[in-house]
Scaffold this motif. Structure first.
Motif, short mmCIF file in Angstrom:
data_model
loop_
_atom_site.label_atom_id
_atom_site.label_comp_id
_atom_site.label_asym_id
_atom_site.label_seq_id
_atom_site.Cartn_x
_atom_site.Cartn_y
_atom_site.Cartn_z
N SER A 541 0.85 -1.19 0.00
CA SER A 541 0.00 0.00 0.00
C SER A 541 0.89 1.25 0.00
O SER A 541 1.81 1.35 0.81
N ILE A 542 0.61 2.15 -0.91
CA ILE A 542 1.32 3.43 -0.98
C ILE A 542 0.31 4.52 -0.67
O ILE A 542 -0.71 4.66 -1.34
N VAL A 543 0.59 5.31 0.36
CA VAL A 543 -0.28 6.42 0.75
C VAL A 543 0.48 7.72 0.55
O VAL A 543 1.60 7.88 1.06
N THR A 544 -0.12 8.65 -0.17
CA THR A 544 0.55 9.92 -0.45
C THR A 544 -0.49 10.97 -0.82
O THR A 544 -1.69 10.73 -0.79
N LYS A 563 2.84 -4.54 -7.89
CA LYS A 563 1.38 -4.37 -7.89
C LYS A 563 0.97 -3.75 -6.55
O LYS A 563 0.94 -4.41 -5.51
N ALA A 564 0.68 -2.48 -6.62
CA ALA A 564 0.46 -1.72 -5.39
C ALA A 564 -0.91 -1.07 -5.37
O ALA A 564 -1.47 -0.72 -6.41
N ASP A 565 -1.44 -0.92 -4.16
CA ASP A 565 -2.55 0.02 -3.93
C ASP A 565 -1.94 1.42 -3.82
O ASP A 565 -1.13 1.66 -2.90
N LEU A 566 -2.30 2.30 -4.72
CA LEU A 566 -1.81 3.68 -4.62
C LEU A 566 -2.99 4.56 -4.19
O LEU A 566 -3.96 4.73 -4.93
N ILE A 567 -2.86 5.11 -3.00
CA ILE A 567 -3.95 5.90 -2.40
C ILE A 567 -3.56 7.37 -2.36
O ILE A 567 -2.54 7.74 -1.75
N ASP A 568 -4.34 8.18 -3.04
CA ASP A 568 -4.21 9.63 -2.98
C ASP A 568 -5.18 10.14 -1.91
O ASP A 568 -6.40 10.07 -2.07
N LYS A 589 1.67 -4.42 3.86
CA LYS A 589 2.82 -3.52 3.85
C LYS A 589 2.36 -2.10 3.53
O LYS A 589 1.45 -1.90 2.71
N LEU A 590 3.02 -1.11 4.14
CA LEU A 590 2.62 0.28 3.94
C LEU A 590 3.84 1.18 3.85
O LEU A 590 4.73 1.13 4.70
N ILE A 591 3.85 2.02 2.83
CA ILE A 591 4.85 3.08 2.71
C ILE A 591 4.09 4.39 2.51
O ILE A 591 3.12 4.47 1.76
N ILE A 592 4.51 5.41 3.22
CA ILE A 592 3.84 6.72 3.17
C ILE A 592 4.83 7.75 2.65
O ILE A 592 5.95 7.85 3.15
N LEU A 593 4.41 8.49 1.66
CA LEU A 593 5.27 9.48 1.02
C LEU A 593 4.67 10.87 1.21
O LEU A 593 3.50 11.09 0.91
N GLN A 594 5.48 11.79 1.71
CA GLN A 594 5.05 13.19 1.82
C GLN A 594 6.19 14.10 1.39
O GLN A 594 7.37 13.77 1.52
N GLU A 595 5.84 15.28 0.89
CA GLU A 595 6.85 16.25 0.49
C GLU A 595 7.39 17.02 1.68
O GLU A 595 8.53 17.47 1.67
N ASP A 596 6.58 17.20 2.69
CA ASP A 596 7.00 17.89 3.91
C ASP A 596 8.15 17.12 4.56
O ASP A 596 8.32 15.92 4.32
N SER A 597 8.92 17.81 5.40
CA SER A 597 9.97 17.11 6.14
C SER A 597 9.31 16.09 7.08
O SER A 597 8.13 16.18 7.40
N LEU A 598 10.09 15.11 7.53
CA LEU A 598 9.52 13.90 8.11
C LEU A 598 8.88 14.11 9.48
O LEU A 598 7.75 13.71 9.72
N PHE A 599 9.62 14.74 10.40
CA PHE A 599 9.19 14.76 11.80
C PHE A 599 7.90 15.57 11.97
O PHE A 599 7.80 16.71 11.53
N GLY A 600 6.91 14.96 12.59
CA GLY A 600 5.67 15.67 12.91
C GLY A 600 4.71 15.84 11.75
O GLY A 600 3.75 16.60 11.85
N GLY A 601 4.93 15.14 10.65
CA GLY A 601 4.08 15.30 9.48
C GLY A 601 2.95 14.29 9.40
O GLY A 601 2.75 13.46 10.30
#
Length: 658
Positions: A541-544, A563-568, A589-601
């Motif tokens: 699972s990809i969350v972004t 083959k991923a679940d891509l969640i907007d 499995k989960l990976i989370i992608l953000q443009e903001d810096s990591l801590f506290g996001g």
């Protein structure tokens, strides 16, 4: 003290006396209760009653007044029932904030009073917004707002005065110059001789008034109100007075020279006026005794009523439900006519169609009128909607956000364009402390959308590239939207404008003119709190959201075997946890992608939520990928390494192989 009453009816003079006496007798009672431990705190306005009473009597019942914590006379003169005031001060349910805020920190539409917040300054900008709404509706009404001499040092004071002057708003800015800001005397707060002089710099009419002379206060303000209703303009009033008690009772007055206290004691507004009315034979000793007895009995009766009131009880669902105004989402479906447009075009189109649907919607922002905004979202709007509704603002984010709140209080809608999301820091206080908390505190919604052009990838450096959504997702009472595609942007913006709650609407600058999509030409809406599943798969699972969606799509195109679940996510507050959990339970499995810096996001919160709710379904640790823990650099090479795009691919492959 000299009283001039040649043209004033004796009934009005008597009313002014009674109106001053009521808050004085209430205060004297409250000081007794404070010593008895029956109330927790008190901010005394003893000696300043003439200002509150005089100003309020000069206003009509339709005109808003924004008082401070020494303006008990505003509340009593407006006729608020004493039992409700006493309940408010004791945190009882019969008060105005359901026990959620204290003393005078409340408002009431019924009595056209908008209470302060402890940060003081924003209410001046709110008064601007209320007055602007009156002006746009062609209602010949005055708005009065109070501040102290200490508050005139705040940036909000200067911003609000400037906006009111530039827009010729019918606002009375009332400064109660009472000698001390807590313990700091006026000679340590400002250098000018009189605070009224500050109006000169803004091209504003100003007056100095003896704040202890009720007839001078009333007649001067009454004449000004009559004039302002005919000729809309702001006026600055400095009321010279004195604070006879501590900032609050615990502070005391030991820092005040005794001779200064004696001087102002002799200028007591009630004792002097009482003697004058006796000389004028408007009052008699017997009438004074009767008035005081009647008021005292009423105070005692209402106090006893409040003491008998059941203490407020905690109900979790009530507390959570009142953070935001409930809205029954209304879906507007579109037709079959579509066109291929950019993200920026979709936002502009949605905004334009919302302006057509809502005649009470006003757009505020720097350069949004003839210039069309720095990103041209509002280009051509002035020709369609006029400068009353598409308003260039001075560079003063705090005052403009506050003014948007004022528009909402007075029954209108507002869209504020931050020229760049980074600049929201200059309007941070009214966003997180006024807009976000008003409905929870006293049931007043904030019908405000703040557009936030954001994001890196365009070489704009540390002050024009931040994606600062986590500043606001942290704050209960705010909704936060962050679309990645034109279709979503238009539909979500329309929904945000329909929503009576405050919404931060993030628009990624790098996507404005690079992302195209087929978008319906009709007006339509999309629900908040519903994520979009762009791809489906069993592996991960990809969350972004935002630009991260497009980075993830690029990586998946390069690695077709994943083959991923891509969640907007699309909306960050409210967050669609249901879709996230369902996907994680499927993939493990989960990976989370953000443009903001990591801590506290956002990634940290999503990760924590999944760990708490889906731990037994996980086959690997949750992975977060974000920008570096530095400010955003300008140079292209540095910015490329700052942003997480390349690191995401590495992290994705590692997690898939785990």
């Amino acid at each position: 003290m000299e009283y001039l009453n040649a043209e004033l009816d004796s009934k009005i003079q008597l009313k002014l006396y009674k109106d001053m006496l009521l808050p004085r007798l209430i205060e004297e009672k409250m000081l007794i209760l404070l010593r008895q431990g029956k109330i927790s705190k008190w901010f005394s306005g003893i000696g300043q009653e003439a200002i509150s009473v005089g100003v309020t009597n000069a206003l009509t019942s339709e005109e808003y007044v924004l008082p401070m914590h020494r303006n008990l006379g505003v509340f009593t003169t407006r006729g608020i029932p004493l039992d409700r005031l006493f309940s408010q001060w004791q945190g009882k349910a019969n008060g105005f904030t359901k026990g959620r805020d204290r003393s005078f920190h409340f408002g009431t539409q019924e009595y056209k009073i908008v209470g302060m917040i402890s940060h003081l300054g924003p209410q001046l900008g709110v008064a601007d917004g209320i007055a602007l709404a009156n002006k746009l509706k062609n209602e010949k009404l005055v708005t009065a707002v109070f501040t102290g001499e200490g508050g005139t040092s705040e940036g909000d004071f200067h911003e609000a005065l400037n906006v009111a002057a530039v827009w010729d708003l019918p606002v009375l800015f009332c400064i109660e110059n009472n000698g001390y800001g807590l313990s700091t005397p006026t000679n340590e707060q400002y250098k000018c001789k009189d605070l009224a002089n500050k109006g000169i710099g803004y091209g504003m009419e100003s007056h100095i008034i003896d704040g202890n002379n009720i007839l001078e206060v009333f007649t001067t303000v009454n004449n000004l109100c009559e004039s302002i209703r005919k000729n809309s303009r702001p006026v600055l009033l400095e009321f010279k007075t004195f604070r006879m008690r501590g900032h609050e009772e615990a502070s005391g007055t030991k820092y005040v020279p005794e001779e200064l206290m004696d001087f102002w004691k002799d200028k007591d507004p009630i004792a002097n006026y009482e003697n004058f009315l006796l000389d004028e034979e408007i009052l008699t000793e017997e009438l004074i005794k009767d008035i005081k007895s009647e008021i005292g009995l009423d105070i005692d009766k209402k106090l006893e009523q409040t003491f008998q009131e059941t203490p407020i009880s905690y109900n979790k669902s009530n507390e959570l439900d009142d953070v935001l105004k409930y809205i029954d989402y209304q879906s507007y479906d579109h037709g079959n006519i579509i066109k291929n447009i950019r993200l920026v075009d979709a936002i502009s189109e949605g905004l334009k169609q919302s302006m057509e649907r809502h005649g009470d919607l006003v757009i505020l922002g720097q350069d949004v009128a003839e210039y069309g905004g720095v990103f041209k979202v509002t280009e051509g709007f002035v020709e369609i909607f006029g400068k009353d509704r598409v308003r260039n603002t001075p560079i003063c984010e705090s005052a403009i956000v506050s003014a948007a709140m004022g528009l909402s209080i007075n029954g209108m809608k507002a869209v504020v364009e931050m020229q760049f999301a980074d600049f929201a820091s200059s309007g941070f206080n009214p966003i997180v402390n006024y807009l976000a908390k008003s409905h929870y505190r006293w049931g007043q919604h904030a019908d405000v959308v703040i557009r936030m052009p954001c994001g890196g990838g365009v070489g704009a450096g540390p002050f024009h590239s931040q994606t600062n959504e986590a500043w606001f997702t942290k704050t209960p009472g705010l909704k936060v939207l962050y679309p990645a595609f034109p279709y979503d942007a238009k539909g979500l913006l329309n929904t945000a404008i329909n929503d009576p709650n405050p919404v931060l609407f993030f628009e990624h600058k790098a996507l404005y003119r690079s992302i195209y999509q087929e978008v319906p030409t009709d007006y339509y809406t999309l629900p908040l709190g519903k994520a979009s599943i762009l791809k489906e798969g069993e592996a991960i699972s990809i969350v972004t959201y935002g630009a991260g969606v497009h980075w993830a799509l690029e990586v998946l195109e390069k690695h077709e075997g994943i083959k991923a679940d891509l969640i907007d996510l699309r909306t960050l507050q409210p967050l669609d946890t249901e879709t996230i959990y369902k996907s994680v339970m499927k993939t493990g499995k989960l990976i989370i992608l953000q443009e903001d810096s990591l801590f506290g996001g956002i990634a940290s919160d999503v990760s924590a939520l999944v760990m708490e709710n889906c731990f037994r379904y996980l086959d690997a640790p949750v992975k977060r990928v974000a920008s570096s823990e530095t400010p955003i650099p300008f140079a292209k090479e540095l910015e490329e390494h700052y942003l997480p795009k390349a690191r995401f691919q590495t992290a994705l492959l590692e997690l898939v192989a785990y």
